[in-house]
Enzyme design. Structure first.
Site, short mmCIF file in Angstrom:
data_model
loop_
_atom_site.label_atom_id
_atom_site.label_comp_id
_atom_site.label_asym_id
_atom_site.label_seq_id
_atom_site.Cartn_x
_atom_site.Cartn_y
_atom_site.Cartn_z
N SER A 1 0.81 -1.22 0.00
CA SER A 1 0.00 0.00 0.00
C SER A 1 0.85 1.27 0.00
O SER A 1 2.01 1.27 0.41
CB SER A 1 -0.92 0.02 1.23
OG SER A 1 -1.74 -1.13 1.25
N1 SAH Z 1 -1.21 -4.17 3.56
C1 SAH Z 1 -0.57 -4.82 2.44
C2 SAH Z 1 -1.43 -4.67 1.23
C3 SAH Z 1 -1.50 -5.91 0.45
S1 SAH Z 1 -2.60 -5.88 -0.93
C4 SAH Z 1 0.81 -4.24 2.22
O1 SAH Z 1 1.02 -3.06 2.56
O2 SAH Z 1 1.67 -4.91 1.67
C5 SAH Z 1 -3.97 -6.78 -0.28
C6 SAH Z 1 -3.69 -8.20 0.11
O3 SAH Z 1 -4.96 -8.77 0.48
C7 SAH Z 1 -3.13 -9.10 -0.99
O4 SAH Z 1 -1.94 -9.67 -0.57
C8 SAH Z 1 -4.22 -10.15 -1.19
O5 SAH Z 1 -3.72 -11.43 -1.50
C9 SAH Z 1 -4.91 -10.14 0.15
N2 SAH Z 1 -6.28 -10.66 0.15
C10 SAH Z 1 -7.24 -10.55 -0.81
N3 SAH Z 1 -8.36 -11.16 -0.42
C11 SAH Z 1 -8.12 -11.68 0.82
C12 SAH Z 1 -8.91 -12.43 1.75
N4 SAH Z 1 -10.16 -12.78 1.49
N5 SAH Z 1 -8.32 -12.79 2.91
C13 SAH Z 1 -7.04 -12.46 3.21
N6 SAH Z 1 -6.26 -11.74 2.36
C14 SAH Z 1 -6.79 -11.37 1.19
#
Ligand code: SAH
Length: 227
Positions: free
Chosen positions: A76
């Protein structure tokens, strides 16, 4: 602006924090959060973002933008990480549930502010990499599991705060259920591939839930099991 975090072209982290502070102020009229607390700023200053981005992206690690982390996912934008963290109003003894571990960057920021962070990531490789990375960096108050976070995490509920870092078409009811009275939930709500509405929900002492819109945002989708 906090003078300690003033513009310093020699230092990419300081420059990033100055940008985050400025962006928080500029959007304050919309978000209702025009300034970041010292605690959140210190946490942002203490997490080495370059350790959470792939080698090919390192040159941009301290730019205020999301970056690809593989598997179609992103780390993010630092401003959004700071804002969402601020909205959670974490006390040092807080127990937090995070959905969407991704790189583990937001997890690390939360871990500096709370007693314990439970984080759920549906892609096992990302969950494993993030867990290894956080362990290497010395974060001992994080538990990560590979699962669909839309189910919440019953075993460790209720939580003082819940943060979802992927866009939900609808707020998964389990996440609201797993919030303590007085707890806060921050979640981007809306369709994938469009601008979503970052929402802040509060559960009051009687268990009633109140919500408001914070800011238009763009997140990768929250993928539910069976989709
Ligand atoms: N906070 C993270 C953002 C990652 S992007 C950072 O700063 O790196 C969002 C993430 O949510 C992805 O890795 C994706 O695989 C995960 N995601 C999507 N759907 C999900 C679900 N149902 N349960 C858990 N994780 C999920």
């Amino acid at each position: 602006m906090n003078d300690d975090l003033g513009f310093d072209p020699e230092n990419p982290l300081r420059r990033l924090l100055a940008r985050v502070v400025a962006e928080t102020r500029e959007t304050g009229g919309t978000t209702g959060c025009p300034a970041l607390s010292e605690r959140v700023l210190e946490a942002m200053a203490a997490v080495p973002r370059h350790r959470f981005v792939p080698a090919a992206q390192r040159d941009w690690a301290y730019a205020d933008m999301p970056l690809p982390i593989g598997r179609g996912q992103t780390i993010s934008q630092p401003f959004i990480v700071a804002l969402m963290t601020e909205l959670l109003e974490l006390e040092p003894d807080a127990v937090v549930l995070e959905i969407g571990t991704g790189s583990g960057y937001q997890t690390a920021v939360l871990a500096r502010l709370a007693r314990w962070v439970y984080s759920v990531e549906r892609i096992p490789e990302l969950a494993e990499t993030a867990a290894d990375r956080l362990r290497e960096l010395g974060y001992g108050n994080v538990t990560i599991r590979a699962a669909d976070g839309g189910q919440g995490w019953e075993e460790h509920a209720p939580f003082d705060a819940v943060i979802v870092t992927a866009a939900a078409a609808d707020i998964p009811p389990a996440l609201v259920r797993h919030l303590k009275p007085g707890g806060r939930l921050v979640v981007p709500v809306g369709p994938a591939g469009h601008t979503q509405d970052l929402r802040l929900l509060r559960k009051d002492a009687q268990g009633m839930v109140h919500g408001r819109s914070v800011l238009p945002v763009v997140f990768v989708p929250l993928v539910r099991d069976g989709e």
